[in-house]
Design a protein around this motif. Structure first.
Motif, PDB file in Angstrom:
ATOM      1  N   GLU A  95      43.905  -5.596  14.628  1.00  0.00           N
ATOM      2  CA  GLU A  95      45.036  -4.634  15.641  1.00  0.00           C
ATOM      3  C   GLU A  95      44.279  -3.316  16.085  1.00  0.00           C
ATOM      4  O   GLU A  95      43.638  -2.848  15.316  1.00  0.00           O
ATOM      5  N   LYS A  96      44.408  -2.968  17.492  1.00  0.00           N
ATOM      6  CA  LYS A  96      43.802  -2.008  18.106  1.00  0.00           C
ATOM      7  C   LYS A  96      44.595  -0.683  17.740  1.00  0.00           C
ATOM      8  O   LYS A  96      45.731  -0.784  17.453  1.00  0.00           O
ATOM      9  N   MET A  97      43.872   0.169  17.557  1.00  0.00           N
ATOM     10  CA  MET A  97      44.549   1.675  17.315  1.00  0.00           C
ATOM     11  C   MET A  97      45.346   1.809  18.589  1.00  0.00           C
ATOM     12  O   MET A  97      45.136   1.583  19.719  1.00  0.00           O
ATOM     13  N   SER A  98      46.624   2.548  18.326  1.00  0.00           N
ATOM     14  CA  SER A  98      47.439   2.723  19.425  1.00  0.00           C
ATOM     15  C   SER A  98      47.992   4.073  19.616  1.00  0.00           C
ATOM     16  O   SER A  98      48.623   4.432  20.477  1.00  0.00           O
ATOM     17  N   LYS A  99      47.714   4.788  18.483  1.00  0.00           N
ATOM     18  CA  LYS A  99      48.076   6.469  18.230  1.00  0.00           C
ATOM     19  C   LYS A  99      46.847   7.169  18.827  1.00  0.00           C
ATOM     20  O   LYS A  99      45.800   6.989  18.991  1.00  0.00           O
ATOM     21  N   PRO A 100      47.073   8.422  19.171  1.00  0.00           N
ATOM     22  CA  PRO A 100      46.059   9.545  19.339  1.00  0.00           C
ATOM     23  C   PRO A 100      44.826   9.387  18.289  1.00  0.00           C
ATOM     24  O   PRO A 100      45.160   9.129  17.213  1.00  0.00           O
ATOM     25  N   ILE A 101      43.671   9.396  18.781  1.00  0.00           N
ATOM     26  CA  ILE A 101      42.497   9.245  17.862  1.00  0.00           C
ATOM     27  C   ILE A 101      41.635  10.504  18.218  1.00  0.00           C
ATOM     28  O   ILE A 101      41.355  11.210  19.051  1.00  0.00           O
ATOM     29  N   LYS A 102      41.092  10.894  16.952  1.00  0.00           N
ATOM     30  CA  LYS A 102      40.072  11.942  16.753  1.00  0.00           C
ATOM     31  C   LYS A 102      38.674  11.157  16.458  1.00  0.00           C
ATOM     32  O   LYS A 102      38.768  10.040  15.503  1.00  0.00           O
ATOM     33  N   CYS A 103      37.634  11.448  16.867  1.00  0.00           N
ATOM     34  CA  CYS A 103      36.469  10.663  16.461  1.00  0.00           C
ATOM     35  C   CYS A 103      34.982  11.681  16.419  1.00  0.00           C
ATOM     36  O   CYS A 103      34.996  12.712  16.872  1.00  0.00           O
ATOM     37  N   GLN A 104      34.267  10.971  15.588  1.00  0.00           N
ATOM     38  CA  GLN A 104      33.010  11.703  15.309  1.00  0.00           C
ATOM     39  C   GLN A 104      31.856  10.543  15.812  1.00  0.00           C
ATOM     40  O   GLN A 104      31.980   9.426  15.478  1.00  0.00           O
ATOM     41  N   LEU A 105      31.094  11.183  16.765  1.00  0.00           N
ATOM     42  CA  LEU A 105      29.790  10.513  17.125  1.00  0.00           C
ATOM     43  C   LEU A 105      28.696  11.430  16.812  1.00  0.00           C
ATOM     44  O   LEU A 105      28.505  12.404  17.513  1.00  0.00           O
ATOM     45  N   HIS A 106      27.932  10.619  15.979  1.00  0.00           N
ATOM     46  CA  HIS A 106      26.439  11.333  15.812  1.00  0.00           C
ATOM     47  C   HIS A 106      25.255  10.614  15.947  1.00  0.00           C
ATOM     48  O   HIS A 106      25.441   9.212  15.397  1.00  0.00           O
ATOM     49  N   PHE A 107      24.580  10.939  16.841  1.00  0.00           N
ATOM     50  CA  PHE A 107      23.064   9.881  17.577  1.00  0.00           C
ATOM     51  C   PHE A 107      22.139  10.505  16.700  1.00  0.00           C
ATOM     52  O   PHE A 107      21.684  11.460  17.177  1.00  0.00           O
ATOM     53  N   PHE A 108      21.516   9.669  15.919  1.00  0.00           N
ATOM     54  CA  PHE A 108      20.230   9.897  15.238  1.00  0.00           C
ATOM     55  C   PHE A 108      19.097   9.174  15.883  1.00  0.00           C
ATOM     56  O   PHE A 108      19.109   8.002  15.804  1.00  0.00           O
ATOM     57  N   CYS A 109      18.204   9.923  16.600  1.00  0.00           N
ATOM     58  CA  CYS A 109      17.354   9.377  17.196  1.00  0.00           C
ATOM     59  C   CYS A 109      15.959   9.090  16.501  1.00  0.00           C
ATOM     60  O   CYS A 109      15.568  10.398  15.894  1.00  0.00           O
ATOM     61  N   LYS A 110      15.264   8.237  16.685  1.00  0.00           N
ATOM     62  CA  LYS A 110      13.815   8.055  16.012  1.00  0.00           C
ATOM     63  C   LYS A 110      13.101   9.213  16.849  1.00  0.00           C
ATOM     64  O   LYS A 110      12.897   9.225  18.038  1.00  0.00           O
ATOM     65  N   ARG A 111      12.099   9.647  15.848  1.00  0.00           N
ATOM     66  CA  ARG A 111      11.087  10.800  16.563  1.00  0.00           C
ATOM     67  C   ARG A 111       9.881  10.009  17.131  1.00  0.00           C
ATOM     68  O   ARG A 111       9.615   8.899  16.544  1.00  0.00           O
ATOM     69  N   PRO A 112       9.483  10.488  18.177  1.00  0.00           N
ATOM     70  CA  PRO A 112       8.428   9.883  19.000  1.00  0.00           C
ATOM     71  C   PRO A 112       6.948   9.836  17.787  1.00  0.00           C
ATOM     72  O   PRO A 112       7.083  11.046  16.981  1.00  0.00           O
ATOM     73  N   LYS A 113       6.129   9.213  17.977  1.00  0.00           N
ATOM     74  CA  LYS A 113       4.943   9.235  17.180  1.00  0.00           C
ATOM     75  C   LYS A 113       4.255  10.654  17.457  1.00  0.00           C
ATOM     76  O   LYS A 113       3.382  10.901  16.594  1.00  0.00           O
TER      77      LYS A 113
END
Length: 106
Positions: free
Chosen positions: A15-33
């Motif tokens: 069942e899809k969410m149908s009410k107001p939503i709060k979200c957290q998005l944290h993008f963890f990127c791999k470090r370059p060599k």
């Protein structure tokens, strides 16, 4: 690709969410060599390695990708999202995304 991202997310609720939503998005990127020392100390960061991830990927575009990919799959429409907490950081290992979506119970 958004379809590949949704497949990687795995099982979504029936069942899809149908009410107001709060979200957290944290993008963890791999470090370059180039952030690491060489030789026996290749697992240690250089003193000059940046603390903050200011690479060319824009945080707002990363957020938009995730929200658009999950639109009509996790929630009815992304217009339901009324609060976003997000960050772009470096990971200790491989890159990953931490995502939490919470319906606001009225």
């Amino acid at each position: 690709d958004k379809d590949e991202f949704v497949k990687a997310v795995g099982d979504l609720p029936d069942e899809k969410m149908s009410k107001p939503i709060k979200c957290q998005l944290h993008f963890f990127c791999k470090r370059p060599k180039t952030h690491y020392k060489t030789g026996k100390k290749s697992n240690e960061l250089k003193e000059t390695a940046p603390k903050y991830n200011t690479n060319n990927k824009d945080l707002d575009n990363m957020v938009k990708f995730v929200l658009d990919a999950l639109n009509d799959k996790l929630y009815v429409d992304d217009s339901q999202i009324i609060e976003i907490t997000c960050s772009k950081l470096y990971s200790e290992g491989d890159g990953y995304i931490y995502a939490k979506f919470e319906e606001i119970k009225e």
